[in-house]
Each structure stands twice: as structure tokens, then as C-alpha cells.
Design an enzyme around this catalytic site. Structure first.
Site, PDB file in Angstrom:
ATOM      1  N   ASP A   1      69.405  75.822  20.860  1.00  0.00           N
ATOM      2  CA  ASP A   1      69.341  77.277  20.619  1.00  0.00           C
ATOM      3  C   ASP A   1      70.470  78.130  21.221  1.00  0.00           C
ATOM      4  O   ASP A   1      70.860  77.919  22.370  1.00  0.00           O
ATOM      5  CB  ASP A   1      68.065  77.868  21.246  1.00  0.00           C
ATOM      6  CG  ASP A   1      66.826  77.078  20.983  1.00  0.00           C
ATOM      7  OD1 ASP A   1      66.886  76.089  20.247  1.00  0.00           O
ATOM      8  OD2 ASP A   1      65.795  77.445  21.538  1.00  0.00           O
TER       9      ASP A   1
ATOM     10  N   GLU B   1      58.239  80.130  18.495  1.00  0.00           N
ATOM     11  CA  GLU B   1      59.312  80.058  19.492  1.00  0.00           C
ATOM     12  C   GLU B   1      60.339  81.167  19.239  1.00  0.00           C
ATOM     13  O   GLU B   1      60.397  81.753  18.159  1.00  0.00           O
ATOM     14  CB  GLU B   1      60.030  78.697  19.402  1.00  0.00           C
ATOM     15  CG  GLU B   1      59.126  77.503  19.638  1.00  0.00           C
ATOM     16  CD  GLU B   1      59.864  76.157  19.637  1.00  0.00           C
ATOM     17  OE1 GLU B   1      59.586  75.340  20.513  1.00  0.00           O
ATOM     18  OE2 GLU B   1      60.714  75.925  18.758  1.00  0.00           O
TER      19      GLU B   1
HETATM   20  C1  FRU Z   1      63.521  75.971  20.389  1.00  0.00           C
HETATM   21  C2  FRU Z   1      63.119  75.478  21.771  1.00  0.00           C
HETATM   22  C3  FRU Z   1      62.680  76.641  22.632  1.00  0.00           C
HETATM   23  C4  FRU Z   1      62.921  76.124  24.004  1.00  0.00           C
HETATM   24  C5  FRU Z   1      64.174  75.296  23.835  1.00  0.00           C
HETATM   25  C6  FRU Z   1      64.253  74.085  24.718  1.00  0.00           C
HETATM   26  O1  FRU Z   1      64.402  75.154  19.731  1.00  0.00           O
HETATM   27  O2  FRU Z   1      62.094  74.514  21.639  1.00  0.00           O
HETATM   28  O3  FRU Z   1      61.351  77.060  22.391  1.00  0.00           O
HETATM   29  O4  FRU Z   1      63.101  77.145  24.944  1.00  0.00           O
HETATM   30  O5  FRU Z   1      64.196  74.902  22.485  1.00  0.00           O
HETATM   31  O6  FRU Z   1      65.505  73.487  24.649  1.00  0.00           O
END
Ligand code: FRU
Length: 513
Positions: free
Chosen positions: A47, A229
């Protein structure tokens, strides 16, 4: 498809060869390296985090594991750019510590020094992130995710974790993460938009350190095929009216499988998000735009960046040195399509910095029974624009010398756009990868307006001024050097423009040392 027989002619050939003669060839291990999308020089990325514009620089932070090419203990990687295309990788900004790994979050300029964390009269940049505590998770506790902050006194170069962390404890919700900050001016308060398992929870704070819960949204609305998320809460102006959009990424449960980002339109009154309707909308119908959020501090513009992958196969994709790229930076706006409001995405205007000379194809030049069109470019990075009659089918075929091809098209009968990557190149790494993806046409205009951006290993389709968007990654061993457009009627396609796109990421920092 068999009805489709008219093709755009070979005048592409000559000019495009010249346009691409300067392209830097990357070494073979860099086979799938995008030319102008951000990729880390090496190792794993997911992300985008902490997106912020400050003092002439765009900062992106990102979920980063410097120990390998699969997901691992999360850090925040960091890169900067003045134009959103030429990125310089910076030292890692945040490392895991005794409170946990550093998961996704956001960053703001605390202009009024509400935190008191500024120095020598200078306001701090403040980042908020989720701590993911592995010990607690292993102990099967449900409170292993909580929020912490860090601040910077040197314009984002280095970060100091706040000694009072965590700033928001977990009330017993297993998925309690990805805080996105915004300043709510009418109430003079910070808002935290947080993903809390199957809904969004809003919190408020005067100082980014003390938070109280405002409200919850979405338990019974929208798509729920997976966990919620990476949210974002965004104000827009549309015809003099304020409209709020709430972005929510979900994994899995996307319209074409795996991870995707839905959004809601409505009103935010400082406490509650009130949706205008119960519709489920998707910011992008392709499979490769996830966890996207907006930059802080970009004035009237809303600039969005997503992770160009999907948890369904992100850790298996066939790149060796690094894994994953970001999407094109996109400008978000509210548009009307088919009498309804939608959140449209278009490539940011800064894209002009990578554009070569546009080739305009005269409308009538291809309406002859010529051999299949061959756009010969060596790098496989270009933009194609045209308008089309929405009553007819068309398909753009990108193919390479290995007889691999990706098909991007429109079917008038079902009013659907599609990207078919079943024979696009390497697909065997995951059984669900080589598929055809569909997206509804939302606009009811008679003419389709289409922009396609191809960057070696990705295809981004912006239809109807960005009202329908599809982003798909692909892995052709040889670049797509041939381009052909086929339609059911010769008058369907007009104003074809082909623009070569120059590499911006093939910089010293990306060439293996
Ligand atoms: C989304 C996610 C978020 C989390 C991160 C962990 O892709 O699952 O919810 O903070 O990636 O790397």
C-alpha cells in the site's frame, strides 16, 4: 468478435520507430519493470502510505519489506518527486519496534502545531500508522492492532516516533487499522477514518494524540466480500455543492475477484457519514488498483495513488528483484454519468512530463482494407486516445512477437468494457490471473471517450472521462510492439492519437549497481 474486421492502418509504423529509438533498454532481469510507474529498486512493496505534498515535493511512503520480495515485517519505505513521475527513493522512514510492525496510515502537516511537536516555531509533519503486534497476535489476543504517530522536523526526511504511543488503543476488534487523517475545518478538529473489520469508524481529536469515537458507518452497506481496509474521506465541490466520498478497499470481494476499492457518496457533518443511496460503486473495475488513497495538502486537487496489484497473486507475480508498482497518479473528481454522480479518475496533468510527440491519425486514413496495423515500439510504453461510437463494438489488441496479446475492448450490446489478459504473457503463477475482466459503462453519452495507458507490464483504461476505469497488470516476456484496433463499423473510431511515453523511473537509483 468475428464481425470485427476494420483495422487502423500501418502509418503508425514509421513514426513510432523513431519515437522509441532513444529508449533505454533495461537488463533482462528488469523484464517487467515499469518505465514510469513507481517501483522500489528492490524488495517487496504494498500500500501507498502517508501521501503528502509539502514544500514543492510529493512524498510517498509505502508498505515495505526490505528483507525479501514477499510480504514481511512492515516498514514505511519512502520516495520523493517534484512532478509525480520522477521518483527518488529515500532511506526507510519507519522501522518496526517493540510495539509492532508499521502498517498502513497517512500523514499531515500540523500547520497550527496542535500536537505541540513542532520545533523552533516550525510546524511538524505528523504521520499516523497502525502498529501490528505479532506477539499479541500469536497469543490469540484480539487487540493486536492499534494506532501510533511519528513526527518530522526536517520536512519528511527523518521521523521520530512519539513517546506516548499508542495514541489509540484497540477495543477488541481484530481488524483495526489504516488510519487516514483529515482536517475538518468547520469543527476545527482532526478526523481519523479507520477501517474496523466490516465497517468504518470515525474518530476526532484536537491534537492528533487524544482521540474519541464519533460514529460508525457501513456494517450493512456496500460490498462485504472481505475485510474493509485503507479508507479515505474526501470532500469535493460539484456544481457549487459539497459532496463527500468515502473510499473503502476490500479484500477479497472485488468485482473481478480479489482486492478492490469501493466508494460511497454522501455527506459528512463532522460526526456521521450519511450516504446518498445504497449503491455499491467501484473506483476501478480492474483487478490491480488496491488500497489507494489521496495526497494531503494538494489544494483544490484530489490526487490519488493506488497499489497496482492484488492480494490474490501479489506475492507470486514473476518479478525477481522487486514486487509491485503503484498505479498512475490520478486526479479524482465528481462527474455525472447516466444521470448519476460518480467518482471519476483521470491521469494527472503532470503526465505531460513523460509524453513524447503525439501522432494524430487522420480519421479516414485507416478506413481501407489494409493489412493489420502494426505499431512497432520497442519499449511497450505509450498512451492511446480516441473517441468511439457507443453503438458499436471495438477492440484494441496489443501483441508481441511471442504471440501473446492483451485485448481491451467494448461490447455495445451489454454496455461493457473489458480487458482480457488470458493470453497476455506469463499467467501460470496463479490460476485466477489469466482471465477476462468486465466493467459496466456508466455513461449514456453517444460517444465514448477513451484513454489507454500502457507501461510494459500494465494497462490502465480510462473511459468516458474516467467514469469507468480498469487497471490490470500483465507479464509479457517481450514488449507489446504491435497495436491494432478492430471495430464493427469503419466510422466507429475517430480522433486516434498515439503518444509515446518516456521512461522516468529508469534512473541511477533503479539501475542495478
Ligand atoms: C492492505 C493492508 C492493510 C495493512 C497493510 C499491511 O493491503 O492489508 O490493511 O495495513 O496492508 O501491509
Amino acid at each position: 468478435m468475428d464481425k470485427i474486421k476494420y483495422t487502423i492502418a500501418g502509418c503508425f509504423l514509421l513514426l513510432s520507430l523513431t519515437a522509441f529509438s532513444q529508449t533505454t533498454e533495461l537488463p533482462p532481469t528488469e523484464l517487467y519493470r515499469p518505465q514510469f510507474h513507481f517501483t522500489p529498486r528492490e524488495h517487496w512493496m504494498n500500500d501507498p502510505n502517508g501521501l503528502i505534498f509539502y514544500k514543492g515535493q510529493y512524498h510517498i511512503f509505502y508498505q515495505y519489506y526490505p528483507g525479501g520480495t514477499v510480504w514481511g515485517p512492515m516498514h514505511w519505505g519512502h520516495a520523493t518527486s517534484t512532478d509525480l513521475f520522477h521518483w527518488k527513493e529515500q532511506p526507510i522512514a519507519l522501522y518496526p519496534d517493540s510495539l509492532g510492525y508499521i502498517f498502513s496510515g497517512s500523514a499531515v502537516l500540523d500547520a497550527a502545531n496542535s500536537t505541540g511537536l513542532g520545533k523552533d516555531g516550525k510546524p511538524p509533519l505528523v504521520a499516523i500508522f497502525t502498529y501490528h503486534n505479532m506477539d499479541r497476535e500469536k497469543a490469540k489476543r484480539n487487540d493486536f492492532q492499534y494506532q501510533g504517530i511519528a513526527f518530522s522536523h526536517d520536512d519528511g526526511k527523518t521521523w521520530i516516533k512519539y513517546s506516548g504511543n499508542p495514541v489509540l488503543n484497540n477495543p477488541g476488534i481484530t481488524d483495526f487499522r489504516d488510519p487516514k487523517l483529515s482536517w475538518y475545518a468547520p469543527g476545527k478538529k482532526w478526523i481519523m477514518t479507520l477501517a474496523t473489520k466490516d465497517r468504518i469508524t470515525f474518530y476526532a481529536s484536537p491534537d492528533l494524540k487524544n482521540w474519541h469515537k464519533l460514529s460508525e458507518f457501513g456494517k450493512v452497506l456496500g460490498a462485504h466480500g472481505g475485510v474493509w481496509e485503507c479508507p479515505d474521506l474526501l470532500p469535493f465541490e460539484y456544481k457549487g455543492k459539497k459532496i463527500w466520498a468515502l473510499l473503502v478497499s476490500i479484500n477479497p470481494g472485488g468485482p473481478n475477484g480479489g482486492s478492490a476499492t469501493q466508494y460511497f457518496l454522501g455527506d459528512f457533518d463532522g460526526t456521521n457519514f450519511i450516504p446518498t443511496d445504497t449503491a455499491t460503486r467501484w473506483i476501478d473495475y480492474g483487478t490491480d488498483n488496491y488500497a489507494g488513497v489521496s495526497f494531503f495538502n494538494t489544494g483544490k486537487r484530489t490526487i490519488f495513488l493506488g497499489w497496482m496489484s492484488n492480494w490474490q497473486y501479489a506475492q507470486q507475480v514473476p518479478t525477481e528483484k522487486w514486487r509491485s508498482a503503484m498505479t498512475l497518479p490520478r486526479n479524482l473528481s465528481i462527474q455525472s454519468a447516466g444521470g448519476k454522480l460518480v467518482l471519476a479518475s483521470t491521469p494527472v496533468e503532470e503526465m505531460k512530463v513523460i509524453k513524447g510527440t503525439t501522432l494524430n491519425i487522420p480519421d479516414n486514413s485507416w478506413k481501407k482494407d489494409l493489412p493489420a496495423t502494426h505499431l512497432k515500439n520497442t519499449s511497450g510504453s505509450f498512451q492511446l486516445d480516441f473517441t468511439a461510437n457507443a453503438a458499436e463494438d471495438f477492440v484494441i489488441l496489443l501483441s508481441n512477437d511471442d504471440a501473446r496479446e492483451v485485448l481491451i475492448g467494448y461490447r455495445a450490446k451489454t454496455r461493457e468494457y473489458y480487458i482480457d489478459r488470458s493470453n497476455s504473457g506469463e499467467t501460470s503463477f496463479e490460476k485466477g490471473f489469466g482471465k477476462k475482466h468486465l466493467a459496466p459503462r456508466l455513461s449514456t453519452e453517444k460517444t465514448i471517450d477513451l484513454t489507454l495507458v500502457v507501461d510494459k507490464a500494465s494497462v490502465e483504461l480510462f473511459a468516458d472521462k474516467g467514469c469507468t476505469v480498469m487497471t490490470d497488470i500483465v507479464f509479457p516476456k517481450k514488449p507489446y510492439t504491435n497495436l491494432r484496433i478492430e471495430t464493427t463499423s469503419p466510422a466507429t473510431i475517430r480522433q486516434v492519437k498515439y503518444t509515446p511515453l518516456k521512461p522516468s523511473m529508469v534512473s541511477a537509483s533503479l539501475i542495478p549497481q
